[in-house]
Design a protein around this motif. Structure first.
Motif, PDB file in Angstrom:
ATOM      1  N   ALA A 177       0.837  -1.213   0.000  1.00 10.69           N
ATOM      2  CA  ALA A 177       0.000   0.000   0.000  1.00 10.69           C
ATOM      3  C   ALA A 177       0.868   1.258   0.000  1.00 10.69           C
ATOM      4  N   PHE A 178       1.897   1.290   0.822  1.00 12.71           N
ATOM      5  CA  PHE A 178       2.785   2.463   0.838  1.00 12.71           C
ATOM      6  C   PHE A 178       3.718   2.450  -0.372  1.00 12.71           C
ATOM      7  N   PHE A 179       4.152   1.248  -0.773  1.00 18.64           N
ATOM      8  CA  PHE A 179       5.035   1.118  -1.944  1.00 18.64           C
ATOM      9  C   PHE A 179       4.328   1.679  -3.179  1.00 18.64           C
ATOM     10  N   GLU A 235      -0.396  -0.707   8.015  1.00 23.09           N
ATOM     11  CA  GLU A 235      -0.744  -1.512   6.836  1.00 23.09           C
ATOM     12  C   GLU A 235      -1.341  -0.654   5.740  1.00 23.09           C
ATOM     13  N   THR A 236      -2.199   0.264   6.146  1.00 17.43           N
ATOM     14  CA  THR A 236      -2.914   1.084   5.166  1.00 17.43           C
ATOM     15  C   THR A 236      -2.615   2.547   5.403  1.00 17.43           C
ATOM     16  N   PRO A 237      -2.327   3.292   4.344  1.00 17.64           N
ATOM     17  CA  PRO A 237      -2.118   4.732   4.548  1.00 17.64           C
ATOM     18  C   PRO A 237      -3.417   5.404   4.989  1.00 17.64           C
ATOM     19  N   THR A 238      -3.312   6.414   5.823  1.00 16.80           N
ATOM     20  CA  THR A 238      -4.492   7.179   6.220  1.00 16.80           C
ATOM     21  C   THR A 238      -4.851   8.114   5.049  1.00 16.80           C
ATOM     22  N   PRO A 239      -6.074   8.683   5.059  1.00 24.56           N
ATOM     23  CA  PRO A 239      -6.467   9.535   3.915  1.00 24.56           C
ATOM     24  C   PRO A 239      -5.473  10.653   3.616  1.00 24.56           C
ATOM     25  N   ILE A 240      -4.945  11.293   4.644  1.00 22.10           N
ATOM     26  CA  ILE A 240      -4.017  12.397   4.356  1.00 22.10           C
ATOM     27  C   ILE A 240      -2.716  11.851   3.750  1.00 22.10           C
ATOM     28  N   GLN A 241      -2.335  10.660   4.158  1.00 20.14           N
ATOM     29  CA  GLN A 241      -1.122  10.060   3.585  1.00 20.14           C
ATOM     30  C   GLN A 241      -1.336   9.696   2.113  1.00 20.14           C
ATOM     31  N   THR A 242      -2.492   9.116   1.819  1.00 21.14           N
ATOM     32  CA  THR A 242      -2.787   8.742   0.428  1.00 21.14           C
ATOM     33  C   THR A 242      -2.761   9.962  -0.477  1.00 21.14           C
ATOM     34  N   GLN A 250      -5.226  17.808  11.906  1.00 21.11           N
ATOM     35  CA  GLN A 250      -4.673  17.882  13.253  1.00 21.11           C
ATOM     36  C   GLN A 250      -4.051  16.549  13.640  1.00 21.11           C
ATOM     37  N   THR A 251      -3.445  16.491  14.814  1.00 16.61           N
ATOM     38  CA  THR A 251      -2.830  15.233  15.244  1.00 16.61           C
ATOM     39  C   THR A 251      -3.903  14.144  15.309  1.00 16.61           C
ATOM     40  N   GLY A 252      -3.493  12.933  15.016  1.00 11.06           N
ATOM     41  CA  GLY A 252      -4.447  11.838  15.013  1.00 11.06           C
ATOM     42  C   GLY A 252      -4.846  11.426  13.609  1.00 11.06           C
ATOM     43  N   THR A 253      -4.475  12.237  12.613  1.00 12.29           N
ATOM     44  CA  THR A 253      -4.840  11.929  11.232  1.00 12.29           C
ATOM     45  C   THR A 253      -3.719  11.187  10.500  1.00 12.29           C
ATOM     46  N   GLY A 254      -2.562  11.093  11.121  1.00 15.14           N
ATOM     47  CA  GLY A 254      -1.402  10.490  10.456  1.00 15.14           C
ATOM     48  C   GLY A 254      -0.628  11.524   9.658  1.00 15.14           C
ATOM     49  N   LYS A 255      -0.754  12.790  10.014  1.00 10.14           N
ATOM     50  CA  LYS A 255      -0.112  13.847   9.211  1.00 10.14           C
ATOM     51  C   LYS A 255       1.414  13.816   9.338  1.00 10.14           C
ATOM     52  N   THR A 256       1.920  13.333  10.479  1.00  7.38           N
ATOM     53  CA  THR A 256       3.385  13.316  10.635  1.00  7.38           C
ATOM     54  C   THR A 256       4.028  12.419   9.571  1.00  7.38           C
ATOM     55  N   THR A 316      11.892   6.682  13.908  1.00  9.09           N
ATOM     56  CA  THR A 316      11.241   5.389  13.672  1.00  9.09           C
ATOM     57  C   THR A 316      11.148   5.086  12.169  1.00  9.09           C
ATOM     58  N   TYR A 317      10.625   6.034  11.408  1.00 11.31           N
ATOM     59  CA  TYR A 317      10.437   5.787   9.971  1.00 11.31           C
ATOM     60  C   TYR A 317      11.780   5.686   9.241  1.00 11.31           C
ATOM     61  N   GLY A 318      12.783   6.426   9.752  1.00 11.64           N
ATOM     62  CA  GLY A 318      14.066   6.476   9.031  1.00 11.64           C
ATOM     63  C   GLY A 318      15.099   5.522   9.594  1.00 11.64           C
ATOM     64  N   ILE A 321       0.106  15.881  22.120  1.00  8.49           N
ATOM     65  CA  ILE A 321       0.783  14.664  22.591  1.00  8.49           C
ATOM     66  C   ILE A 321       0.107  13.431  21.996  1.00  8.49           C
ATOM     67  N   ASP A 322       0.925  12.541  21.506  1.00  7.93           N
ATOM     68  CA  ASP A 322       0.366  11.334  20.906  1.00  7.93           C
ATOM     69  C   ASP A 322       0.818  10.137  21.732  1.00  7.93           C
ATOM     70  N   ILE A 323      -0.108   9.556  22.452  1.00  8.88           N
ATOM     71  CA  ILE A 323       0.236   8.380  23.256  1.00  8.88           C
ATOM     72  C   ILE A 323      -0.705   7.268  22.839  1.00  8.88           C
ATOM     73  N   ASP A 324      -0.101   6.163  22.442  1.00 11.00           N
ATOM     74  CA  ASP A 324      -0.927   5.046  21.997  1.00 11.00           C
ATOM     75  C   ASP A 324      -1.683   4.442  23.168  1.00 11.00           C
ATOM     76  N   GLY A 325      -2.853   3.934  22.872  1.00  8.52           N
ATOM     77  CA  GLY A 325      -3.552   3.091  23.836  1.00  8.52           C
ATOM     78  C   GLY A 325      -4.139   3.783  25.045  1.00  8.52           C
TER      79      GLY A 325
HETATM   80  P1  AMP Z   1      -0.275  11.834  13.826  1.00 10.12           P
HETATM   81  O1  AMP Z   1      -1.541  12.398  13.298  1.00 10.12           O
HETATM   82  O2  AMP Z   1       0.846  11.983  12.878  1.00 10.12           O
HETATM   83  O3  AMP Z   1       0.049  12.383  15.199  1.00 10.12           O
HETATM   84  O4  AMP Z   1      -0.466  10.244  14.004  1.00 10.12           O
HETATM   85  C1  AMP Z   1      -1.408   9.708  14.897  1.00 10.12           C
HETATM   86  C2  AMP Z   1      -1.119   8.262  15.231  1.00 10.12           C
HETATM   87  O5  AMP Z   1      -1.430   7.418  14.134  1.00 10.12           O
HETATM   88  C3  AMP Z   1       0.328   7.951  15.586  1.00 10.12           C
HETATM   89  O6  AMP Z   1       0.316   7.080  16.713  1.00 10.12           O
HETATM   90  C4  AMP Z   1       0.872   7.221  14.397  1.00 10.12           C
HETATM   91  O7  AMP Z   1       1.882   6.297  14.779  1.00 10.12           O
HETATM   92  C5  AMP Z   1      -0.363   6.506  13.886  1.00 10.12           C
HETATM   93  N1  AMP Z   1      -0.351   6.288  12.418  1.00 10.12           N
HETATM   94  C6  AMP Z   1      -0.027   7.185  11.469  1.00 10.12           C
HETATM   95  N2  AMP Z   1      -0.190   6.662  10.240  1.00 10.12           N
HETATM   96  C7  AMP Z   1      -0.641   5.397  10.422  1.00 10.12           C
HETATM   97  C8  AMP Z   1      -0.999   4.323   9.531  1.00 10.12           C
HETATM   98  N3  AMP Z   1      -0.949   4.467   8.210  1.00 10.12           N
HETATM   99  N4  AMP Z   1      -1.406   3.169  10.083  1.00 10.12           N
HETATM  100  C9  AMP Z   1      -1.466   3.017  11.423  1.00 10.12           C
HETATM  101  N5  AMP Z   1      -1.146   3.977  12.321  1.00 10.12           N
HETATM  102  C10 AMP Z   1      -0.745   5.154  11.834  1.00 10.12           C
END
Ligand code: AMP
Length: 424
Positions: free
Chosen positions: A4-6, A24-31, A48-54, A98-100, A310-314
């Motif tokens: 999916a990312f490839f 596994e799947t890109p979020t809408p903003i990533q796509t 905003q945070t939570g969308t996968g924008k980072t 992490t990504y790099g 702040i982004d904290i999982d779980g």
């Molecule tokens: P962000 O909006 O960048 O702060 O990301 C919010 C959270 O979503 C973070 O915990 C990321 O690790 C996670 N995340 C971002 N992109 C994805 C993705 N494609 N699949 C699963 N988790 C993701």
């Protein structure tokens, strides 16, 4: 292989890191953003945070830096990412790491509240990516520790927050030092006219992408309110925390003082807790966050400023020990749970003096929040802006206001959404 990312054009070492992270799947903003950014275009992201924008900006940035022909130069950086708060800057830098992880790029984070010396040392050999807060970056620029003439990518994250925090003049000074020829991205949760003007001056022919997670995030969050006098809030909190389902709990207060008091009270009751607010040193804040992230502390008590971004999982539960006086903060607060597709629970404690705050929140979210316990008391004047929400003398604590809490093991089934229509 993560196809999916490839398929979006992301190179193999980055895809490998994403697999390790469970993406596994890109979020809408990533796509939407990744293919465009890989082509070198500017981007205006309403997100905003939570969308996968980072990852949306970091993945193309990392790819560009490792395929480009430019080299690092001493006292320089090739990419500059600016964030309004120390926590957000540190978090972005962690994501980049992490990504790099399979690339050989040098990155660093420069924030205030910690010694400059390691930051100056990090600059000696030059950097590929520098993540910074505007104030500390300007300090380095003014001291001649760093030059910006080699920057070919700029990211401004949470631009609206930069305005709120009074960073606009610092930002303008920094942008004036950048080469004109560069790729730029600006992200903002909202787009008031001053942010739009900044975007206009910083970006060149940007693609505009808008993702609105608020409605969707709120849909996944079970929201409820207890009407409870302030004097009984701590007992109610301790009672709720008696349920082990409250596994990783973020508690919000309006003031630093209240955050400390609540955390101390919980600690005394044997519940491992940390407090995080603006009066704590950067190192103490990082330590508190690390203990919460690792699960050593089950509860983190935070003020709005400290928790922003702040982004904290779980995080299983967000508890508004005191309701925020700005209704938008409620949305930001509850958005700390139900992240990345998970569901979550948000519980608010409302004293009679906070009734107006609750009404403002329900108006903004266009949702009547389900009542879990107590009954709404007659309105009392709200505490002064940012006040500590002291127990009100005229509230009547003679009868426990919260009665029998709802069964939070299956909260969704019991939540009655009275009006249901939500802000889109
Ligand atoms: P962000 O909006 O960048 O702060 O990301 C919010 C959270 O979503 C973070 O915990 C990321 O690790 C996670 N995340 C971002 N992109 C994805 C993705 N494609 N699949 C699963 N988790 C993701």
């Amino acid at each position: 292989m993560n196809t999916a990312f490839f398929d979006l054009g992301i190179a193999e070492p980055l895809c490998r890191a994403l697999i390790a992270e469970g993406y596994e799947t890109p979020t809408p903003i990533q796509t939407q953003a990744i293919p465009v950014l890989l082509k070198g275009r500017d981007l205006l992201g309403l997100a905003q945070t939570g969308t996968g924008k980072t990852a949306a900006f970091a993945l193309p940035l990392l790819q560009k830096l490792c395929t480009g022909h430019e080299c690092r130069k001493p006292k320089s950086t090739r990419a500059l990412i600016l964030a309004p708060t120390r926590e957000l800057a540190i978090q972005i830098c962690d994501s980049i790491k992490t990504y790099g992880r399979f690339l050989h790029l040098r990155h660093a984070v420069f924030v205030g509240g910690v010694s400059q010396t390691p930051q100056v040392k990090a600059l000696a050999g030059g950097l590929d990516i520098l993540v910074a807060t505007p104030g500390r970056l300007l300090d380095h620029l003014q001291q001649g520790n760093l030059r910006l003439d080699a920057v070919d990518t700029l990211v401004l994250d949470e631009a609206d927050r930069m305005f709120d925090m009074g960073f606009i003049n610092d930002l303008r000074k920094i942008v004036a030092l950048l080469p004109k020829k560069r790729q730029s991205m600006l992200f903002s949760a909202t787009m008031p006219s001053d942010v739009a003007a900044l975007a206009q001056s910083v970006l060149h022919d940007p693609l505009r992408i808008e993702v609105t997670p608020q409605g969707r995030a709120a849909d996944k969050i079970d929201q409820s309110v207890f009407f409870v006098p302030t004097a009984e809030k701590r007992a109610l909190l301790a009672k709720l925390l008696g349920d082990r389902k409250f596994e990783r709990v973020l508690v919000f207060t309006r003031t630093k003082h209240a955050a400390n008091r609540v955390a101390e009270h919980l600690e005394k009751g044997g519940i491992a807790s940390e407090a995080i607010h603006g009066n704590k040193s950067q190192n103490a804040r990082q330590r508190a966050l690390a203990r919460f992230r690792s699960g050593e502390a089950r509860v983190l008590v935070a003020t709005d400023i400290a928790a922003r971004g702040i982004d904290i999982d779980g995080v299983t539960h967000v508890i508004n020990f005191e309701l925020p006086n700005e209704p938008e903060s409620y949305i930001h607060r509850i958005g700390r749970t139900a992240r990345a597709g998970a569901t979550g629970v948000a519980i608010s404690f409302c004293d009679a003096s906070e009734n107006t705050y609750l009404r403002d929140i329900e108006k903004l979210t266009r949702t009547a929040i389900a009542v879990s316990g107590g009954v709404r008391q007659a309105d009392q004047p709200p505490p002064s802006r940012g006040g500590a929400g002291r127990p009100s003398r005229s509230s009547k604590p003679s009868r426990p206001a919260f009665g029998k809490p709802r069964d939070h093991r299956n909260p969704r089934g019991q939540n009655q959404k009275v009006r249901g229509a939500r802000a889109k």
